[in-house]
Write an enzyme that holds these catalytic residues in place. Structure first.
Site, PDB file in Angstrom:
ATOM      1  N   TRP A  91      -8.565   2.199  -2.253  1.00  0.00           N
ATOM      2  CA  TRP A  91      -9.923   2.633  -2.036  1.00  0.00           C
ATOM      3  C   TRP A  91     -10.265   3.660  -1.387  1.00  0.00           C
ATOM      4  CZ3 TRP A  91     -13.702  -0.540  -3.716  1.00  0.00           C
ATOM      5  CH2 TRP A  91     -13.299  -2.077  -4.024  1.00  0.00           C
ATOM      6  N   ALA A  92      -9.086   4.395  -0.981  1.00  0.00           N
ATOM      7  CA  ALA A  92      -9.164   5.802  -0.554  1.00  0.00           C
ATOM      8  C   ALA A  92     -10.071   6.864  -1.543  1.00  0.00           C
ATOM      9  CB  ALA A  92      -7.820   6.396  -0.068  1.00  0.00           C
ATOM     10  N   GLN A  93     -10.811   7.547  -0.851  1.00  0.00           N
ATOM     11  CA  GLN A  93     -11.676   8.306  -1.639  1.00  0.00           C
ATOM     12  C   GLN A  93     -11.160   9.958  -1.509  1.00  0.00           C
ATOM     13  OE1 GLN A  93     -15.657   7.685  -0.638  1.00  0.00           O
ATOM     14  NE2 GLN A  93     -15.631   5.751  -1.744  1.00  0.00           N
ATOM     15  N   ARG A 105     -15.718  11.862  13.548  1.00  0.00           N
ATOM     16  CA  ARG A 105     -16.551  10.376  12.878  1.00  0.00           C
ATOM     17  C   ARG A 105     -16.951   9.913  14.041  1.00  0.00           C
ATOM     18  NH1 ARG A 105     -11.804   8.380   8.610  1.00  0.00           N
ATOM     19  NH2 ARG A 105     -12.551   9.718   7.202  1.00  0.00           N
ATOM     20  N   ARG A 108      -8.814   9.226  14.579  1.00  0.00           N
ATOM     21  CA  ARG A 108      -8.127   9.798  13.479  1.00  0.00           C
ATOM     22  C   ARG A 108      -8.953  10.984  12.769  1.00  0.00           C
ATOM     23  NH1 ARG A 108      -7.670   8.392   7.621  1.00  0.00           N
ATOM     24  NH2 ARG A 108      -9.770   6.890   7.706  1.00  0.00           N
ATOM     25  N   GLU A 154      -1.046   1.891   8.360  1.00  0.00           N
ATOM     26  CA  GLU A 154      -1.998   1.353   9.398  1.00  0.00           C
ATOM     27  C   GLU A 154      -1.806   0.250  10.301  1.00  0.00           C
ATOM     28  OE1 GLU A 154      -5.866   1.325   7.184  1.00  0.00           O
ATOM     29  OE2 GLU A 154      -6.843   0.468   9.166  1.00  0.00           O
ATOM     30  N   GLY A 167       0.825  -1.178  -0.013  1.00  0.00           N
ATOM     31  CA  GLY A 167       0.013  -0.035  -0.075  1.00  0.00           C
ATOM     32  C   GLY A 167       0.636   1.177   0.022  1.00  0.00           C
ATOM     33  N   HIS A 223     -13.437   0.860   9.685  1.00  0.00           N
ATOM     34  CA  HIS A 223     -12.968   1.524   8.625  1.00  0.00           C
ATOM     35  C   HIS A 223     -11.233   1.767   8.978  1.00  0.00           C
ATOM     36  CE1 HIS A 223     -12.584   4.534   5.583  1.00  0.00           C
ATOM     37  NE2 HIS A 223     -12.191   5.385   6.235  1.00  0.00           N
ATOM     38  N   ASP A 253      -2.306  -8.963   9.665  1.00  0.00           N
ATOM     39  CA  ASP A 253      -1.217 -10.051   9.781  1.00  0.00           C
ATOM     40  C   ASP A 253       0.018  -9.305  10.527  1.00  0.00           C
ATOM     41  OD1 ASP A 253      -2.842 -11.592   8.233  1.00  0.00           O
ATOM     42  OD2 ASP A 253      -1.590 -11.455   6.356  1.00  0.00           O
ATOM     43  N   GLU A 292     -12.900  18.688   4.662  1.00  0.00           N
ATOM     44  CA  GLU A 292     -13.739  17.560   5.171  1.00  0.00           C
ATOM     45  C   GLU A 292     -14.039  17.688   6.608  1.00  0.00           C
ATOM     46  OE1 GLU A 292     -11.435  14.101   4.620  1.00  0.00           O
ATOM     47  OE2 GLU A 292     -11.999  13.825   2.450  1.00  0.00           O
ATOM     48  N   SER A 306      -4.504   9.400   6.988  1.00  0.00           N
ATOM     49  CA  SER A 306      -3.763   8.155   7.068  1.00  0.00           C
ATOM     50  C   SER A 306      -2.897   7.904   5.914  1.00  0.00           C
ATOM     51  CB  SER A 306      -5.062   7.337   7.240  1.00  0.00           C
ATOM     52  OG  SER A 306      -4.519   5.938   6.833  1.00  0.00           O
ATOM     53  N   LEU A 307      -3.463   8.241   4.671  1.00  0.00           N
ATOM     54  CA  LEU A 307      -2.504   8.339   3.536  1.00  0.00           C
ATOM     55  C   LEU A 307      -1.265   9.004   3.797  1.00  0.00           C
ATOM     56  CD1 LEU A 307      -5.047   8.698   0.552  1.00  0.00           C
ATOM     57  CD2 LEU A 307      -3.832   6.698   1.267  1.00  0.00           C
ATOM     58  N   HIS A 358     -16.364   3.967  10.200  1.00  0.00           N
ATOM     59  CA  HIS A 358     -16.746   5.229   9.403  1.00  0.00           C
ATOM     60  C   HIS A 358     -18.327   5.421   9.342  1.00  0.00           C
ATOM     61  CE1 HIS A 358     -17.328   7.797   5.932  1.00  0.00           C
ATOM     62  NE2 HIS A 358     -15.911   8.123   5.933  1.00  0.00           N
TER      63      HIS A 358
HETATM   64  C1  LIG Z   1     -12.829   2.844   1.588  1.00  0.00           C
HETATM   65  C2  LIG Z   1     -11.715   3.536   2.259  1.00  0.00           C
HETATM   66  C3  LIG Z   1     -11.398   4.926   1.915  1.00  0.00           C
HETATM   67  C4  LIG Z   1     -10.377   5.677   2.844  1.00  0.00           C
HETATM   68  N1  LIG Z   1     -10.322   6.782   2.504  1.00  0.00           N
HETATM   69  C5  LIG Z   1      -9.150   7.723   2.856  1.00  0.00           C
HETATM   70  C6  LIG Z   1      -8.823   8.834   2.493  1.00  0.00           C
HETATM   71  O1  LIG Z   1      -9.560   9.573   1.767  1.00  0.00           O
HETATM   72  N2  LIG Z   1      -7.777   9.607   2.932  1.00  0.00           N
HETATM   73  C7  LIG Z   1      -6.943   8.923   3.889  1.00  0.00           C
HETATM   74  O2  LIG Z   1      -5.869   9.526   4.323  1.00  0.00           O
HETATM   75  N3  LIG Z   1      -6.990   7.417   4.176  1.00  0.00           N
HETATM   76  C8  LIG Z   1      -8.296   6.685   3.745  1.00  0.00           C
HETATM   77  N4  LIG Z   1      -8.445   5.678   4.015  1.00  0.00           N
HETATM   78  C9  LIG Z   1      -7.455   4.840   4.970  1.00  0.00           C
HETATM   79  C10 LIG Z   1      -6.411   4.789   4.202  1.00  0.00           C
HETATM   80  O3  LIG Z   1      -6.705   4.253   3.010  1.00  0.00           O
HETATM   81  C11 LIG Z   1      -5.554   3.483   4.941  1.00  0.00           C
HETATM   82  O4  LIG Z   1      -5.264   3.505   6.203  1.00  0.00           O
HETATM   83  C12 LIG Z   1      -3.957   3.620   4.098  1.00  0.00           C
HETATM   84  O5  LIG Z   1      -4.267   3.374   2.627  1.00  0.00           O
HETATM   85  C13 LIG Z   1      -3.499   2.399   4.448  1.00  0.00           C
HETATM   86  O6  LIG Z   1      -2.132   2.184   3.866  1.00  0.00           O
HETATM   87  P1  LIG Z   1      -1.011   0.881   4.267  1.00  0.00           P
HETATM   88  O7  LIG Z   1      -0.118   0.949   3.182  1.00  0.00           O
HETATM   89  O8  LIG Z   1      -0.870   0.954   5.606  1.00  0.00           O
HETATM   90  O9  LIG Z   1      -2.195  -0.263   4.054  1.00  0.00           O
HETATM   91  P2  LIG Z   1      -2.737  -0.941   2.758  1.00  0.00           P
HETATM   92  O10 LIG Z   1      -2.888   0.116   1.587  1.00  0.00           O
HETATM   93  O11 LIG Z   1      -4.152  -1.727   3.197  1.00  0.00           O
HETATM   94  O12 LIG Z   1      -1.752  -2.210   2.059  1.00  0.00           O
HETATM   95  C14 LIG Z   1      -1.429  -3.254   2.904  1.00  0.00           C
HETATM   96  C15 LIG Z   1      -0.684  -4.302   2.051  1.00  0.00           C
HETATM   97  O13 LIG Z   1      -0.124  -5.320   2.894  1.00  0.00           O
HETATM   98  C16 LIG Z   1      -0.149  -6.568   2.045  1.00  0.00           C
HETATM   99  N5  LIG Z   1      -0.188  -7.341   3.145  1.00  0.00           N
HETATM  100  C17 LIG Z   1      -1.164  -7.532   4.190  1.00  0.00           C
HETATM  101  N6  LIG Z   1      -0.748  -8.491   4.914  1.00  0.00           N
HETATM  102  C18 LIG Z   1       0.538  -9.333   4.440  1.00  0.00           C
HETATM  103  C19 LIG Z   1       1.102 -10.526   4.531  1.00  0.00           C
HETATM  104  N7  LIG Z   1       0.953 -11.190   5.442  1.00  0.00           N
HETATM  105  N8  LIG Z   1       2.165 -10.506   3.646  1.00  0.00           N
HETATM  106  C20 LIG Z   1       2.307  -9.790   2.556  1.00  0.00           C
HETATM  107  N9  LIG Z   1       1.550  -8.797   2.438  1.00  0.00           N
HETATM  108  C21 LIG Z   1       0.735  -8.385   3.129  1.00  0.00           C
HETATM  109  C22 LIG Z   1      -1.671  -6.211   1.342  1.00  0.00           C
HETATM  110  O14 LIG Z   1      -1.691  -7.181   0.436  1.00  0.00           O
HETATM  111  C23 LIG Z   1      -1.403  -4.850   0.970  1.00  0.00           C
HETATM  112  O15 LIG Z   1      -0.674  -4.621  -0.251  1.00  0.00           O
HETATM  113  C24 LIG Z   1      -9.668   5.018   3.464  1.00  0.00           C
HETATM  114  C25 LIG Z   1      -9.837   3.597   3.729  1.00  0.00           C
HETATM  115  C26 LIG Z   1     -10.854   2.904   2.951  1.00  0.00           C
HETATM  116  C27 LIG Z   1     -10.667   1.382   3.019  1.00  0.00           C
END
Ligand SMILES: Cc1cc2nc3c(=O)[nH]c(=O)nc-3n(C[C@H](O)[C@H](O)[C@H](O)COP(=O)(O)OP(=O)(O)OC[C@H]3O[C@@H](n4cnc5c(N)ncnc54)[C@H](O)[C@@H]3O)c2cc1C
Length: 501
Positions: free
Chosen positions: A47-49, A273, A363, A352, A14, A328, A207, A114, A368-369, A228
């Site tokens: 999925w972030a919007q 929220r 939050r 996250e 991510g 969420h 995980d 927002e 979060s992004l 959410h």
């Molecule tokens: C619908 C939605 C809308 C959102 N809108 C916003 C927004 O507008 N602005 C904002 O700031 N935040 C938003 N958020 C929150 C934000 O998107 C997330 O908190 C953030 O993207 C998390 O990023 P990350 O890289 O930590 O995890 P993720 O993007 O979830 O990536 C996790 C990665 O880890 C991998 N993974 C998991 N377990 C394992 C494992 N055991 N081995 C190998 N790979 C693994 C997954 O496959 C994935 O590639 C939103 C979230 C959602 C669901």
């Protein structure tokens, strides 16, 4: 799978994992990035919007908004790191390196507004910012850097000895082997798969948090699970109606057609929220449903992607959108410092799955992004300086990959029911006690299998059962309602739940 060695192993692709991999690569390290995803959609980032917050010209106000949303529980030092690095990191990584074109309005960036932000400061691309960041970022790291990306490859367990992490056991196609690393960066995202209604992809099984906790790393603030307030649930799935829609002026109405948010909070629909989520749940229980009325805003032209999504799911948005809260985001996670360093040597966590202190008990939207991007850079850079060493890998290497087909599915169903009924938006002391008893039994059943078998779904189930227990313990130990954690007195001993049968 072959046994491998790398300077930096990043787990998760991510925004946080990509940012860490890019930073470590820029620092000259040999980087391997493993993701269990087969498609970009299997990360919350996609999925972030709403978008990603930027500091603009008022860092003090941005900081204050984060602290206020967290009810004063966010850590000021961590918030300073986020606010001070936001603009520079977004410009460097997302705009100048990856080439993302955020929406503009003729005078520069078209800053979105927002809930709980005192000024418009959200960079966005339509209302589908996540995919417009994630896909180009993935492509950039794959095509323009020396990072080795292993797709459909899951980390099962950390390799650790005496307080130090030496890499992780990776699994692909039912085969597994250790990848030894000078430093290991966990970026595995959230825990939405633990709840029946979540905006997260199904692969969000916690995980990284489970692996880190099992290895002995500190994990904090797990009771702060954010719900959410405005998700739309249909037979064909759950999707989020971004806060930005309320930012534009959409109104929440109960089953009697009445606007209710002004009675709950002076900021009405733009309250934090947790306040909106609890109000929506209360009104749903009292009047049967809650809808988002978008008739007074330019919904179709301002949010074309959301209007399209409603139509795809058979929702007639012109008459109003039925909504309900959904899990969420997890504010807590693996405890890290300002460089993403966990409490075990050579272990980092970003995004996250980490707990930086930025969110405290709640939050602020669109941070979060940003947190994943900023901490990814800092952790990746720091992790790059470590030498790889190998040790004896863990014993799971000898096990059987077979698992009865329905085992994980059935146990997951039970676990989600417990989380929904007993560890949701409101918790009671008795409910938490019962949840812990059921979850302990469930984990015992999973552990009995794990002694002799290794399969990805079994490990995901184990992660979910460990993380559920961590959430239930943290919730039971905290009798103060704050932010996302709302503890209410037991009204009466609840009837036996289906989850206990
Ligand atoms: C619908 C939605 C809308 C959102 N809108 C916003 C927004 O507008 N602005 C904002 O700031 N935040 C938003 N958020 C929150 C934000 O998107 C997330 O908190 C953030 O993207 C998390 O990023 P990350 O890289 O930590 O995890 P993720 O993007 O979830 O990536 C996790 C990665 O880890 C991998 N993974 C998991 N377990 C394992 C494992 N055991 N081995 C190998 N790979 C693994 C997954 O496959 C994935 O590639 C939103 C979230 C959602 C669901």
């Amino acid at each position: 799978m072959e046994r491998q060695e790398t300077d930096v192993l990043v787990v998760g692709a991510g925004i946080a994992g990509l940012s860490a991999a890019l930073a470590a690569d820029r620092a000259g390290a040999d980087v391997t990035l493993a993701t269990k995803a087969k498609r970009p959609e299997e990360a919350s980032t996609w999925w972030a919007q709403g978008g990603i917050a930027i500091t603009r010209d008022d860092p003090e106000q941005f900081k204050q908004d984060i602290l206020d949303a967290s009810a004063g529980t966010a850590e000021e030092d961590a918030v300073d790191v986020l606010v001070e690095n936001a603009t520079g990191t977004i410009r460097d990584v997302l705009v100048e390196t990856v080439g993302i074109e955020f929406d503009t309005n003729g005078e520069g960036f078209d800053y979105g507004q927002e809930a709980a932000h005192e000024q418009p400061r959200i960079l966005h691309v339509n209302a589908e910012t996540g995919k417009h960041i994630h896909v180009p970022f993935l492509n950039y790291v794959a095509d323009e850097t020396d990072v080795t990306i292993l797709e459909d490859t899951a980390a099962l367990e950390l390799v650790r000895h005496e307080g130090r992490v030496y890499g992780a056991v990776l699994e692909r196609d039912g085969e597994w082997a250790p990848t030894f690393a000078g430093a290991t960066v966990l970026a595995t995202g959230g825990v939405g798969a633990l709840y029946p209604r979540s905006t997260n992809p199904d692969s969000a099984t916690g995980d990284g948090i489970a692996m880190a906790a099992l290895a002995g790393a500190d994990v904090e603030d797990m009771e702060y699970v954010q719900f959410h307030p405005t998700a739309c649930h249909t037979d064909s799935g759950t999707f989020l109606i971004s806060e930005a829609v309320r930012g534009e002026g959409a109104i929440l109405r109960n089953g009697d057609g009445e606007r209710f948010m002004p009675e709950y909070h002076e900021d009405a629909e733009l309250a934090p929220r947790d306040v909106v989520a609890r109000a929506v749940e209360t009104e749903r229980e009292a009047t049967g449903e809650v809808v988002l009325d978008v008739s007074e805003i330019e919904f179709e032209s301002e949010f074309p992607d959301l209007a399209k999504k409603c139509e795809e799911h058979g929702v007639d948005w012109q008459s109003s959108i039925p909504i309900a809260p959904a899990q969420h985001f997890l504010c807590g996670g693996i405890d890290v410092d300002d460089r993403g360093r966990a409490s075990l040597d050579r272990l980092y966590a970003v995004g996250e799955c980490s707990r930086t202190g930025v969110h405290g008990a709640n939050r602020l939207a669109s941070t979060s992004l940003l947190e994943g991007l900023v901490w990814g850079q800092r952790a990746g850079e720091d992790a790059a300086g470590n030498e790889v060493e190998t040790i004896e890998p863990p014993e799971l290497l000898e096990r059987d990959p077979e698992l009865p087909a329905t085992f994980a599915r059935d146990k997951f169903r039970r676990l989600r029911r417990v989380m929904d009924e007993m560890i949701g938006i409101e918790r009671t002391p008795a409910g938490l006690k019962r949840a812990q008893a059921i979850l302990r039994r469930l984990k015992g059943e999973v552990d009995a299998y794990i002694r002799t078998r290794t399969s990805r779904s079994l490990y995901e189930l184990r992660s979910a059962s460990i993380v559920s227990l961590l959430i239930s313990h943290a919730a039971a130990e905290n009798d103060q309602s704050v932010g996302c954690h709302c503890i209410v007195e037991d009204e009466k001993e609840p009837a036996e739940s289906a989850a206990e049968q």
